[in-house]
Scaffold this active site. Sequence first.
Site, PDB file in Angstrom:
ATOM      1  N   LYS A  65       0.789  -1.225   0.000  1.00 44.41           N
ATOM      2  CA  LYS A  65       0.000   0.000   0.000  1.00 44.41           C
ATOM      3  C   LYS A  65       0.827   1.284   0.000  1.00 44.41           C
ATOM      4  O   LYS A  65       0.398   2.322  -0.525  1.00 44.41           O
ATOM      5  CB  LYS A  65      -0.946   0.004   1.198  1.00 44.41           C
ATOM      6  N   ASP A  85      -8.002   0.105   6.883  1.00 46.83           N
ATOM      7  CA  ASP A  85      -8.076  -1.063   7.764  1.00 46.83           C
ATOM      8  C   ASP A  85      -6.701  -1.341   8.355  1.00 46.83           C
ATOM      9  O   ASP A  85      -6.564  -2.155   9.265  1.00 46.83           O
ATOM     10  CB  ASP A  85      -8.539  -2.293   6.981  1.00 46.83           C
TER      11      ASP A  85
END
Length: 398
Positions: free
Chosen positions: A72, A119
């Site tokens: 990410k 998350d």
Amino acid sequence: MQLTAFTKDIKNINSIDFLNREHADKVLAFHKSFPMYKETPLVELKEMAALLGIKNFFVKDESYRFGLNAFKVLGGSFAIGSYIAKKLGMDISELSFEKMISPEIKGKLGSITFVTATDGNHGRGVAWTARQLGQKAVVYMPKGSSKERFENIKAEGADVTITDLNYDDAVRLANSHADEYGWVMVQDTSWKGYQDIPKWIIQGYGTMALEAYKQLPEKPTHIFIQAGVGALAGAVTGFFANVCKGKEKPIVTIVEPDTAACIFDTAKADDGRLHFVGGSMNTMMAGLACGEPCDIGWKVLAGYADFAIACADNVSAKGMRALGAPLAGDKRIISGESGAAPSGAVMELLMKPEYAQLCGRIGLNQNSVVLCFSTEGATDKKNYQSIVWDGKEASCTE
């Protein structure tokens, strides 16, 4: 597992030039300017391929990315770099890591607070990038988020909160605070009036796709890629559609949890509208528990993806166990709940007789070369052990 096909309207296919090789090279050059950059491994699973009856099986292992255990950071860092470049009137090619941390650039920028909802993996990447650049980060996490992922983000110096909201509502909270306090929203979800940063995040993921493309000894016939909002899936699909034209383009299958299958639902409906999934979206695949598609990612998928799969958690669990305890001769991959979903789906399709018809539709056979992306390692070690060691989410394969 459920399968649906993407119905392509040839007349209305959107441009994917922003994900072409030229842009990917520029993104990779930006990431290479970070002193901690190192290409992540592409693992060839020859023995697994033989067991499954396909020609070859490759998995890109992102657990080594920048020491953050997930891919990410590629999107968040490139988006932040691009935001800074635009603010300074520069091209991103002029803005290396060393330049961004220079007193000259920091003096021009002043103090910036970057805010996001996550998350875990995305927020950690944003917080890490902000800390590297001497800036601030505020991170909101959805209800039920992992304590370990919370602590990893906090360790990067961010102001982090686990909310009582689902992911999409946490995004709305982050955006409202960005508007209220003058913070910079860094999110791969896009909407009207919020397009630049999500587009930069999607481009940032191109480093992973380009690395894999350069590492592959042969072109893949099939790519299985996971989706939350569809930003990553759009990035990988768009890149390979650019570098593999026409019949050389791999067959792309999107994999999602069946409780948060917004891309699957949108593809299946085929009515020109984005379809949202609401509620708690209970799934152990926390990184994929997203109910609202990114419109930029969707526009790429609508034109260039081929199939979508909605699967139960035990499909991902199967992938986690098989990658973590490989056949003799294959390299071990520590893959988290969201990372192992595509590999698990490939194994389920090819190992269970009831999916033979689906394999035929997708075109999986003895000549297939499959590429998957393990986008995270064990970012929640307690849950990883409960799945791999204790048999949580049993696959029930006979």
